[in-house]
Scaffold this active site. Structure first.
Site, PDB file in Angstrom:
ATOM      1  N   GLY A  18       0.803  -1.226   0.000  1.00 47.17           N
ATOM      2  CA  GLY A  18       0.000   0.000   0.000  1.00 47.17           C
ATOM      3  C   GLY A  18       0.837   1.278   0.000  1.00 47.17           C
ATOM      4  O   GLY A  18       1.873   1.378  -0.659  1.00 47.17           O
ATOM      5  N   TYR A 151     -11.730   5.448  14.356  1.00 48.77           N
ATOM      6  CA  TYR A 151     -10.687   5.784  13.388  1.00 48.77           C
ATOM      7  C   TYR A 151     -10.425   7.292  13.387  1.00 48.77           C
ATOM      8  O   TYR A 151      -9.274   7.742  13.420  1.00 48.77           O
ATOM      9  CB  TYR A 151     -11.132   5.321  11.998  1.00 48.77           C
ATOM     10  N   VAL A 184      -7.618   5.948  -0.731  1.00 53.45           N
ATOM     11  CA  VAL A 184      -6.538   5.578  -1.656  1.00 53.45           C
ATOM     12  C   VAL A 184      -6.706   4.113  -2.053  1.00 53.45           C
ATOM     13  O   VAL A 184      -7.069   3.286  -1.213  1.00 53.45           O
ATOM     14  CB  VAL A 184      -5.152   5.758  -0.972  1.00 53.45           C
TER      15      VAL A 184
HETATM   16  N1  LIG Z   1      -6.094   3.671   1.908  1.00 52.69           N
HETATM   17  C1  LIG Z   1      -6.836   4.687   2.304  1.00 52.69           C
HETATM   18  O1  LIG Z   1      -7.933   4.916   1.780  1.00 52.69           O
HETATM   19  C2  LIG Z   1      -6.335   5.605   3.378  1.00 52.69           C
HETATM   20  C3  LIG Z   1      -6.955   6.868   3.532  1.00 52.69           C
HETATM   21  C4  LIG Z   1      -6.500   7.726   4.515  1.00 52.69           C
HETATM   22  C5  LIG Z   1      -5.479   7.326   5.356  1.00 52.69           C
HETATM   23  N2  LIG Z   1      -4.914   6.102   5.198  1.00 52.69           N
HETATM   24  C6  LIG Z   1      -3.844   5.703   6.121  1.00 52.69           C
HETATM   25  O2  LIG Z   1      -2.696   5.365   5.383  1.00 52.69           O
HETATM   26  C7  LIG Z   1      -1.972   4.360   6.088  1.00 52.69           C
HETATM   27  C8  LIG Z   1      -1.672   3.201   5.151  1.00 52.69           C
HETATM   28  O3  LIG Z   1      -2.887   2.698   4.627  1.00 52.69           O
HETATM   29  P1  LIG Z   1      -2.952   1.600   3.477  1.00 52.69           P
HETATM   30  O4  LIG Z   1      -4.276   1.769   2.816  1.00 52.69           O
HETATM   31  O5  LIG Z   1      -1.726   1.619   2.678  1.00 52.69           O
HETATM   32  O6  LIG Z   1      -3.045   0.273   4.365  1.00 52.69           O
HETATM   33  P2  LIG Z   1      -2.830  -1.271   3.979  1.00 52.69           P
HETATM   34  O7  LIG Z   1      -3.739  -2.026   4.861  1.00 52.69           O
HETATM   35  O8  LIG Z   1      -2.933  -1.512   2.508  1.00 52.69           O
HETATM   36  O9  LIG Z   1      -1.319  -1.498   4.428  1.00 52.69           O
HETATM   37  C9  LIG Z   1      -0.970  -1.274   5.769  1.00 52.69           C
HETATM   38  C10 LIG Z   1       0.303  -2.015   6.107  1.00 52.69           C
HETATM   39  O10 LIG Z   1       0.553  -1.754   7.491  1.00 52.69           O
HETATM   40  C11 LIG Z   1       0.843  -2.987   8.140  1.00 52.69           C
HETATM   41  N3  LIG Z   1       0.415  -2.946   9.529  1.00 52.69           N
HETATM   42  C12 LIG Z   1      -0.854  -2.896  10.004  1.00 52.69           C
HETATM   43  N4  LIG Z   1      -0.836  -2.942  11.342  1.00 52.69           N
HETATM   44  C13 LIG Z   1       0.453  -3.024  11.716  1.00 52.69           C
HETATM   45  C14 LIG Z   1       1.102  -3.133  12.970  1.00 52.69           C
HETATM   46  N5  LIG Z   1       0.414  -3.170  14.119  1.00 52.69           N
HETATM   47  N6  LIG Z   1       2.442  -3.166  12.986  1.00 52.69           N
HETATM   48  C15 LIG Z   1       3.151  -3.148  11.841  1.00 52.69           C
HETATM   49  N7  LIG Z   1       2.590  -3.079  10.646  1.00 52.69           N
HETATM   50  C16 LIG Z   1       1.254  -3.022  10.578  1.00 52.69           C
HETATM   51  C17 LIG Z   1       0.081  -4.036   7.363  1.00 52.69           C
HETATM   52  O11 LIG Z   1       0.656  -5.325   7.541  1.00 52.69           O
HETATM   53  C18 LIG Z   1       0.195  -3.525   5.931  1.00 52.69           C
HETATM   54  O12 LIG Z   1       1.354  -4.004   5.292  1.00 52.69           O
HETATM   55  C19 LIG Z   1      -2.820   4.002   7.300  1.00 52.69           C
HETATM   56  O13 LIG Z   1      -2.355   4.730   8.417  1.00 52.69           O
HETATM   57  C20 LIG Z   1      -4.195   4.477   6.920  1.00 52.69           C
HETATM   58  O14 LIG Z   1      -5.007   4.777   8.036  1.00 52.69           O
HETATM   59  C21 LIG Z   1      -5.319   5.235   4.234  1.00 52.69           C
END
Ligand SMILES: NC(=O)c1ccc[n+]([C@@H]2O[C@H](COP(=O)([O-])OP(=O)(O)OC[C@H]3O[C@@H](n4cnc5c(N)ncnc54)[C@H](O)[C@@H]3O)[C@@H](O)[C@H]2O)c1
Ligand SMILES: NC(=O)c1ccc[n+]([C@@H]2O[C@H](COP(=O)([O-])OP(=O)(O)OC[C@H]3O[C@@H](n4cnc5c(N)ncnc54)[C@H](O)[C@@H]3O)[C@@H](O)[C@H]2O)c1
Lengths: 245, 275
Positions: A18, A151, A184
C-alpha cells in the site's frame, strides 16, 4: 545529479504494501537507506528496493518492539533521520457495534505507535541535531463517514500528537508534520465497494481515485531539507477533499 | 543578511523544466527569491513589480546567478495592465503553467484608528492582487489543460496578532484570511480544468518589509523572533522551496490546501486543527 535524501536513514512503518510501500520505494529512489517495518514480512517491498532496504518484522503497537527497532537502526546505521509513521488499520463499526477491543486496537496501532516511535527514535535524531517525523493522518477527519468514530479519534489524535511533539523537539532540529490522504487504492481498501470509494472521490476537486504514488512527492518534500521551516503542520494530500478550514 | 542566502538545499535543477511561471512582487523579499529559484529549477519566469528600483536589483541578482528573468513593471491590482502583461507573456512564451501571487501590501493601523479608506486600500492590495492575475491567467491555464496557482496568504489570516506599537492588522488579517478562502473555493472550481490552487501561509520571514517593522520597535522584534518553535526566523528561501513544491508536479494531488511555513508558530499558539 545529487539526490535530496543522500546519506539519510529513513524508517517507514507499514512498508509491506500500500501507501507505505510506495513511500519506501520513493525515499530509496531519492538515495535514502530505508528500514521497512511491518507486522507481515515486508520482503516483497524489500525485493523491489534492493540493497538499500533493511526489513524488520514488528508490531508497531508494542513499545518493546520499538526498542528492538531502534536498537537495530543504531547497530546497523548508527542513526535514524526520518520516521514515516504510516502503519494503520481502519476497521469500520458503527457505535452500536464498536467493541472495546476494536477501539483499543485502532488507537494502539494508529496512535500509540507514533508515541513509541518518538520515545525510541528521538534520541537517535538528537545525536545529529536533525530529524523528520511524518505521521499519516486522514482527510476523513474533515469529511466524516458513519462507522469511523474510533478511526477519526485516532487520526485527529495524530494531529494533536504532531503538534505536541513539534513543540518538544524543535530545539533539536527535528520537525514533525502530518499528511492527510483521501481514500486511496491500496490492498487495505480493495474490498470496499467501488461505489463507496467513488462517493468520496467525486466530492474532490480532482475527481479520480487516489493512488499510493500521489503521496510520495509530498512525503519526499516534508522529509527533505527543503521543508526545514515547516513543523507542527497537517498537510492534506487529498485532491481538494478536505472541506473544513 | 542577504535575501539570496541559500540555506538548503536539495537539488532544484529540472524540477520545473518546460513550465512558464508568472510571479508577482519580484522586486523584493520572497518574490525575488521565488523568481530566481523557479528559473534555476528550469522554468521560464516572468516577474512583475510596482517598484522599478526593486526590479533593477532583481535583474542584477539574476545576472549574478546566471539565470534569465523576464521582468516588467506592473501593478498586480491594475486589471488592464495585468491583462496585457499576461497576454504578452503567454504570446511570447507559448502559454502559462504557473501563477505565483506574492506581491501585496497593507496598512497596519490599530482598529480604533483605522479609516474606511485604509481598509478598502488594504483589501485592494491583498485581494485584488490575487483575484486579478488569477482571472487573467485562468483561460490560459484552461487552454493548457491545467496548471498551478500559488497564493501567498499569511499566518495573520489564521490567527489574531497582538497590536504592537501602532501596527494593528485588522485589514491585513481579513485580506489574508480572504486569500485562504479564495484558494479553497478556486481549487474546487479549478478541479475540472486540471487547475490546482493552493496557499502558503508564511510566518515571520526576514524580508525588507518585515525588517522595517522589526527595526522600528524592540517589542515587535521580540514578538517576531519569538514566534517560531524552531530557533530562528524564516528566510525567503524557506517559502520559496515550499512554493517550488506546490508549483511543481510533485504536489499533483494537492489542491485547496494552505501550507503553513512558519517554523511551527501556529503549532505553538494552537489555532484551528487544520490550516
Ligand atoms: N487507503 C486509504 O484509503 C487511506 C486513507 C486515509 C489514510 N490512510 C492511512 O494510510 C496508512 C496506510 O494505509 P494503506 O491503505 O496503505 O493500508 P494497507 O492495509 O494496505 O497497508 C498497511 C500495512 O501496514 C501494516 N500494519 C498494520 N498494522 C500493523 C502493525 N500493528 N504493525 C506493523 N505493521 C502493521 C500491514 O501489515 C500492511 O502491510 C494508514 O495509516 C491508513 O489509516 C489510508
Ligand atoms: N515577511 C513576512 O514576514 C511575511 C509573513 C507572511 C506573509 N507575507 C507575505 O509575503 C508576500 C511577500 O512579502 P515580502 O515580505 O517579501 O515583502 P516585500 O515588501 O519585501 O516584497 C513585496 C514586493 O511586492 C511588491 N508589490 C507590492 N504590491 C504590489 C502590487 N500591487 N503589484 C506588484 N508588486 C507589488 C513590492 O513592491 C515588493 O517588491 C506578501 O504577500 C506578504 O504579505 C510576508
Amino acid at each position: 545529479m545529487s539526490k535530496s535524501h543522500s546519506g539519510r536513514i529513513a524508517l517507514v512503518t507499514g512498508a509491506g504494501r500500500g501507501i507505505g510501500r510506495a513511500i519506501a520505494i520513493k525515499l530509496a529512489e531519492l538515495d535514502a537507506k530505508v528500514i521497512l517495518v511491518d507486522r507481515e514480512d515486508p520482503g516483497e517491498t524489500a525485493a523491489l528496493i534492493g540493497s538499500a532496504a533493511t526489513s524488520v518484522q514488528a508490531d508497531v503497537s508494542r513499545d518493546e518492539e520499538w526498542a528492538r527497532i531502534a536498537a537495530l537502526a543504531d547497530a546497523t546505521f548508527g542513526r535514524c533521520d526520518i520516521v514515516v509513521n504510516n502503519a494503520g488499520i481502519y476497521p469500520t463499526a458503527r457505535i452500536e457495534d464498536l467493541t472495546v477491543e476494536t477501539w483499543r486496537r485502532t488507537l494502539a496501532v494508529n496512535l500509540d505507535a507514533h508515541f513509541f516511535s518518538a520515545r525510541h527514535l528521538v534520541p537517535l535524531m538528537r545525536r545529529h541535531g536533525w530529524g523528520r517525523f511524518v505521521n499519516i493522518s486522514s482527510s476523513s477527519i474533515g469529511t466524516p463517514l458513519p462507522g469511523n468514530s474510533h478511526y477519526m479519534a485516532s487520526k485527529m489524535g495524530v494531529i494533536g500528537f504532531v503538534r505536541g511533539l513539534a513543540n518538544d523537539v524543535a530545539e533539536f532540529g527535528i520537525t514533525v508534520n502530518a499528511v492527510l490522504p483521501t481514500i486511496v487504492q491500496t490492498p487495505g481498501t480493495k474490498d470496499a465497494p467501488p461505489e463507496f470509494a467513488e462517493s468520496v472521490w467525486r466530492q474532490q476537486a480532482i475527481k479520480r481515485f487516489s493512488e499510493p504514488n500521489d503521496l510520495v512527492g509530498p512525503i519526499a518534500f516534508l522529509t527533505s531539507e527543503d521543508a526545514h521551516f515547516i513543523t507542527g503542520q497537517a498537510l492534506p494530500v487529498d485532491g481538494g477533499l478536505y472541506k473544513v478550514g | 543578511m542577504s535575501t539570496t542566502e541559500l540555506l538548503s538545499r536539495g537539488p532544484v535543477e529540472g524540477r520545473l523544466t518546460g513550465k512558464v511561471a508568472l510571479v508577482t512582487g519580484v522586486g523584493s523579499g520572497q518574490g525575488r527569491e521565488v523568481a530566481l529559484l523557479f528559473a534555476e529549477a528550469g522554468a521560464i519566469v516572468a516577474g512583475c513589480d510596482i517598484n522599478p528600483e526593486g526590479l533593477k536589483g532583481t535583474a542584477a541578482l539574476a545576472a549574478a546567478r546566471d539565470v534569465k528573468l523576464d521582468l516588467a513593471q506592473v501593478d498586480a491590482s491594475d486589471e488592464a495592465k495585468v491583462a496585457s502583461w499576461v497576454d504578452d507573456v503567454a504570446a511570447r512564451h507559448g502559454g502559462v503553467d504557473i501563477l505565483y501571487n506574492n506581491g501585496a501590501g497593507a496598512h497596519f493601523v490599530p482598529f480604533g484608528d483605522m479609516t474606511l479608506s485604509q481598509w478598502h486600500d488594504t483589501l485592494r492590495l491583498e485581494l485584488d492582487t490575487v483575484f486579478i492575475p488569477s482571472k487573467a491567467v485562468w483561460p490560459y491555464l484552461i487552454a493548457r489543460g491545467g496548471g498551478s496557482i500559488v497564493n501567498i496568504a499569511s499566518i495573520a489570516g489564521m490567527m489574531g496578532g497582538e497590536v504592537i506599537g501602532s501596527a494593528g492588522a485588522a485589514a491585513h488579517a481579513t485580506g489574508k484570511g480572504g486569500v485562504i478562502s479564495f484558494t479553497r473555493q478556486l481549487a474546487t472550481e479549478g478541479g475540472v480544468h486540471g487547475i490546482r490552487v493552493n496557499a502558503i501561509s508564511p510566518g515571520p520571514i526576514v524580508t525588507p518589509a518585515s525588517e522595517a517593522v522589526v527595526a522600528a520597535s524592540p517589542d515587535f522584534r521580540k514578538l517576531f523572533e519569538g514566534m517560531p518553535l524552531l530557533k530562528r526566523s524564516g528566510r525567503p528561501v524557506d517559502v520559496a522551496y515550499a512554493g517550488l513544491f506546490l508549483a511543481s508536479d510533485e504536489s499533483a494531488y494537492i489542491t485547496g490546501a494552505n501550507l503553513t511555513v512558519d517554523g511551527g508558530a501556529t503549532a505553538k499558539t494552537g489555532i484551528s486543527v487544520l490550516s
